[in-house]
Every structure is written in C-alpha cells, then in structure tokens.
Design a protein around this motif. Sequence first.
Motif, PDB file in Angstrom:
ATOM      1  N   HIS A 178       1.247  -1.192  -0.120  1.00  0.00           N
ATOM      2  CA  HIS A 178       0.048  -0.032  -0.133  1.00  0.00           C
ATOM      3  C   HIS A 178       0.794   1.277   0.170  1.00  0.00           C
ATOM      4  O   HIS A 178      -0.225   1.746  -0.106  1.00  0.00           O
ATOM      5  CB  HIS A 178      -1.075   0.076   1.319  1.00  0.00           C
ATOM      6  CG  HIS A 178      -1.745  -1.178   1.232  1.00  0.00           C
ATOM      7  ND1 HIS A 178      -2.800  -1.325   0.561  1.00  0.00           N
ATOM      8  CD2 HIS A 178      -2.000  -2.405   2.486  1.00  0.00           C
ATOM      9  CE1 HIS A 178      -3.529  -2.865   0.425  1.00  0.00           C
ATOM     10  NE2 HIS A 178      -2.848  -3.158   1.661  1.00  0.00           N
ATOM     11  N   ALA A 179       1.962   1.425  -0.133  1.00  0.00           N
ATOM     12  CA  ALA A 179       2.647   2.157  -0.380  1.00  0.00           C
ATOM     13  C   ALA A 179       2.876   3.030  -1.550  1.00  0.00           C
ATOM     14  O   ALA A 179       2.315   2.360  -2.476  1.00  0.00           O
ATOM     15  CB  ALA A 179       4.784   1.891   0.178  1.00  0.00           C
ATOM     16  N   TRP A 180       3.104   3.862  -1.557  1.00  0.00           N
ATOM     17  CA  TRP A 180       3.255   5.853  -2.541  1.00  0.00           C
ATOM     18  C   TRP A 180       4.053   5.298  -3.554  1.00  0.00           C
ATOM     19  O   TRP A 180       5.579   5.561  -2.765  1.00  0.00           O
ATOM     20  CB  TRP A 180       2.156   6.492  -2.676  1.00  0.00           C
ATOM     21  CG  TRP A 180       0.592   6.097  -2.504  1.00  0.00           C
ATOM     22  CD1 TRP A 180       0.059   5.328  -1.046  1.00  0.00           C
ATOM     23  CD2 TRP A 180      -0.347   6.580  -2.510  1.00  0.00           C
ATOM     24  NE1 TRP A 180      -0.886   5.057  -1.218  1.00  0.00           N
ATOM     25  CE2 TRP A 180      -1.577   6.267  -2.557  1.00  0.00           C
ATOM     26  CE3 TRP A 180      -0.626   8.149  -3.343  1.00  0.00           C
ATOM     27  CZ2 TRP A 180      -2.548   7.109  -2.347  1.00  0.00           C
ATOM     28  CZ3 TRP A 180      -2.110   7.964  -3.619  1.00  0.00           C
ATOM     29  CH2 TRP A 180      -3.004   7.774  -2.933  1.00  0.00           C
ATOM     30  N   PHE A 181       3.593   5.680  -4.841  1.00  0.00           N
ATOM     31  CA  PHE A 181       5.132   5.533  -5.259  1.00  0.00           C
ATOM     32  C   PHE A 181       4.947   7.037  -6.231  1.00  0.00           C
ATOM     33  O   PHE A 181       3.898   6.796  -6.998  1.00  0.00           O
ATOM     34  CB  PHE A 181       5.078   4.216  -6.688  1.00  0.00           C
ATOM     35  CG  PHE A 181       6.457   4.297  -7.135  1.00  0.00           C
ATOM     36  CD1 PHE A 181       7.743   4.275  -6.015  1.00  0.00           C
ATOM     37  CD2 PHE A 181       6.833   4.813  -8.227  1.00  0.00           C
ATOM     38  CE1 PHE A 181       9.200   3.711  -7.370  1.00  0.00           C
ATOM     39  CE2 PHE A 181       7.575   4.960  -9.272  1.00  0.00           C
ATOM     40  CZ  PHE A 181       9.756   4.570  -8.825  1.00  0.00           C
ATOM     41  N   PHE A 182       5.889   7.476  -5.970  1.00  0.00           N
ATOM     42  CA  PHE A 182       4.855   9.517  -6.577  1.00  0.00           C
ATOM     43  C   PHE A 182       3.911   9.423  -6.656  1.00  0.00           C
ATOM     44  O   PHE A 182       2.993   9.607  -7.455  1.00  0.00           O
ATOM     45  CB  PHE A 182       5.965   9.100  -8.396  1.00  0.00           C
ATOM     46  CG  PHE A 182       7.555   9.538  -8.069  1.00  0.00           C
ATOM     47  CD1 PHE A 182       8.078  10.572  -7.735  1.00  0.00           C
ATOM     48  CD2 PHE A 182       7.981   8.726  -7.902  1.00  0.00           C
ATOM     49  CE1 PHE A 182       9.337  10.715  -7.738  1.00  0.00           C
ATOM     50  CE2 PHE A 182       9.575   8.155  -8.667  1.00  0.00           C
ATOM     51  CZ  PHE A 182       9.904   9.022  -7.892  1.00  0.00           C
ATOM     52  N   GLY A 183       3.269   9.622  -5.564  1.00  0.00           N
ATOM     53  CA  GLY A 183       1.596  10.135  -5.635  1.00  0.00           C
ATOM     54  C   GLY A 183       0.535   8.441  -6.155  1.00  0.00           C
ATOM     55  O   GLY A 183      -0.617   9.190  -6.426  1.00  0.00           O
ATOM     56  N   ALA A 184       1.345   7.830  -6.671  1.00  0.00           N
ATOM     57  CA  ALA A 184      -0.118   6.762  -7.048  1.00  0.00           C
ATOM     58  C   ALA A 184       0.450   5.646  -6.223  1.00  0.00           C
ATOM     59  O   ALA A 184       1.514   5.571  -5.623  1.00  0.00           O
ATOM     60  CB  ALA A 184      -0.119   6.711  -8.553  1.00  0.00           C
ATOM     61  N   GLU A 185      -0.717   4.794  -6.215  1.00  0.00           N
ATOM     62  CA  GLU A 185      -0.633   3.532  -5.355  1.00  0.00           C
ATOM     63  C   GLU A 185      -0.543   2.055  -6.597  1.00  0.00           C
ATOM     64  O   GLU A 185      -0.871   2.186  -7.158  1.00  0.00           O
ATOM     65  CB  GLU A 185      -1.889   2.992  -3.875  1.00  0.00           C
ATOM     66  CG  GLU A 185      -1.795   1.712  -3.891  1.00  0.00           C
ATOM     67  CD  GLU A 185      -2.587   1.237  -2.485  1.00  0.00           C
ATOM     68  OE1 GLU A 185      -2.656   0.510  -1.889  1.00  0.00           O
ATOM     69  OE2 GLU A 185      -3.584   2.435  -2.393  1.00  0.00           O
ATOM     70  N   LEU A 186       0.733   1.914  -6.173  1.00  0.00           N
ATOM     71  CA  LEU A 186       0.696   0.974  -7.060  1.00  0.00           C
ATOM     72  C   LEU A 186       0.254  -0.700  -7.539  1.00  0.00           C
ATOM     73  O   LEU A 186       0.823  -0.750  -6.477  1.00  0.00           O
ATOM     74  CB  LEU A 186       2.376   0.415  -8.184  1.00  0.00           C
ATOM     75  CG  LEU A 186       3.067   1.954  -8.008  1.00  0.00           C
ATOM     76  CD1 LEU A 186       4.937   1.761  -8.992  1.00  0.00           C
ATOM     77  CD2 LEU A 186       2.553   2.525  -9.222  1.00  0.00           C
ATOM     78  N   GLN A 187       0.080  -1.189  -8.742  1.00  0.00           N
ATOM     79  CA  GLN A 187       0.058  -2.886  -8.268  1.00  0.00           C
ATOM     80  C   GLN A 187       1.087  -3.470  -9.326  1.00  0.00           C
ATOM     81  O   GLN A 187       1.551  -3.282  -9.315  1.00  0.00           O
ATOM     82  CB  GLN A 187      -1.183  -2.802 -10.016  1.00  0.00           C
ATOM     83  CG  GLN A 187      -3.030  -2.500  -9.423  1.00  0.00           C
ATOM     84  CD  GLN A 187      -3.449  -2.544  -8.102  1.00  0.00           C
ATOM     85  OE1 GLN A 187      -3.624  -4.164  -7.920  1.00  0.00           O
ATOM     86  NE2 GLN A 187      -3.638  -1.553  -7.489  1.00  0.00           N
ATOM     87  N   ARG A 188       0.841  -5.012  -8.819  1.00  0.00           N
ATOM     88  CA  ARG A 188       2.421  -5.478  -8.532  1.00  0.00           C
ATOM     89  C   ARG A 188       2.646  -5.465 -10.253  1.00  0.00           C
ATOM     90  O   ARG A 188       4.027  -5.453 -10.728  1.00  0.00           O
ATOM     91  CB  ARG A 188       1.809  -7.399  -8.283  1.00  0.00           C
ATOM     92  CG  ARG A 188       2.972  -7.865  -9.601  1.00  0.00           C
ATOM     93  CD  ARG A 188       3.665  -8.158  -7.814  1.00  0.00           C
ATOM     94  NE  ARG A 188       5.215  -9.348  -7.938  1.00  0.00           N
ATOM     95  CZ  ARG A 188       6.026  -9.170  -8.380  1.00  0.00           C
ATOM     96  NH1 ARG A 188       6.157  -8.091  -7.065  1.00  0.00           N
ATOM     97  NH2 ARG A 188       7.378 -10.228  -8.274  1.00  0.00           N
ATOM     98  N   ARG A 189       2.336  -5.417 -11.253  1.00  0.00           N
ATOM     99  CA  ARG A 189       2.832  -5.170 -12.976  1.00  0.00           C
ATOM    100  C   ARG A 189       2.422  -3.738 -12.877  1.00  0.00           C
ATOM    101  O   ARG A 189       2.261  -3.118 -14.273  1.00  0.00           O
ATOM    102  CB  ARG A 189       1.960  -6.071 -13.545  1.00  0.00           C
ATOM    103  CG  ARG A 189       2.192  -7.632 -13.581  1.00  0.00           C
ATOM    104  CD  ARG A 189       1.394  -8.336 -13.932  1.00  0.00           C
ATOM    105  NE  ARG A 189       1.755  -8.846 -15.432  1.00  0.00           N
ATOM    106  CZ  ARG A 189       2.536  -8.851 -16.081  1.00  0.00           C
ATOM    107  NH1 ARG A 189       3.282  -9.695 -14.877  1.00  0.00           N
ATOM    108  NH2 ARG A 189       3.064  -9.010 -17.090  1.00  0.00           N
ATOM    109  N   SER A 190       2.347  -2.057 -12.125  1.00  0.00           N
ATOM    110  CA  SER A 190       2.411  -1.228 -12.646  1.00  0.00           C
ATOM    111  C   SER A 190       2.851  -0.645 -13.901  1.00  0.00           C
ATOM    112  O   SER A 190       3.441   0.304 -13.748  1.00  0.00           O
ATOM    113  CB  SER A 190       2.469  -0.276 -11.420  1.00  0.00           C
ATOM    114  OG  SER A 190       0.286  -0.649 -11.039  1.00  0.00           O
TER     115      SER A 190
END
Length: 76
Positions: free
Chosen positions: A43-55
């Motif tokens: 549930h950590a955010w990456f540059f303001g987005a919550e990523l899925q496994r294949r994002s």
Amino acid sequence: MAVGVPLFGTLEVAGPEEFGLDELTAELLAARGDARQVVADEHAWFFGAELQRRSLLPAAHAHGAPTTFREWLARQ
C-alpha cells in the motif's frame, strides 16, 4: 546515460527480465554489499500513486534491450 531532451519525446527503455521493484532493489543493494533488508509494502505510494504488482512494466512501444539486469550490474 542520455543528456538533454529526447529528440522525439519520451523514450522508454526496458530489459528482457521482469522484476518487482522490491526484488530489483534488494538485488542492487546486495550487489553493493549493503545488508539492509527490503520490505515491500503493497500500500506504499510511488510518486503519488498506489501501484499494482505489474504497474511499472514497459509499454508495448518500449525499446527492449538484450542486456539482463545481472549483466548490467556486473559492468558497474
């Protein structure tokens, strides 16, 4: 390394392997002798987005390089 603005817009480059960001980071740290453990938070955010496994997989138009991550790492 590229310097400056891409001539034709964004250039997406990818290697032939698929890694999770946590796996890639752990392998990079281990190769540099860093013993820290990488703990993924789904549930950590990456540059303001919550990523899925294949994002963060490359798009179909990405330039595919034949060099594997381990080959690249060995040259560093």
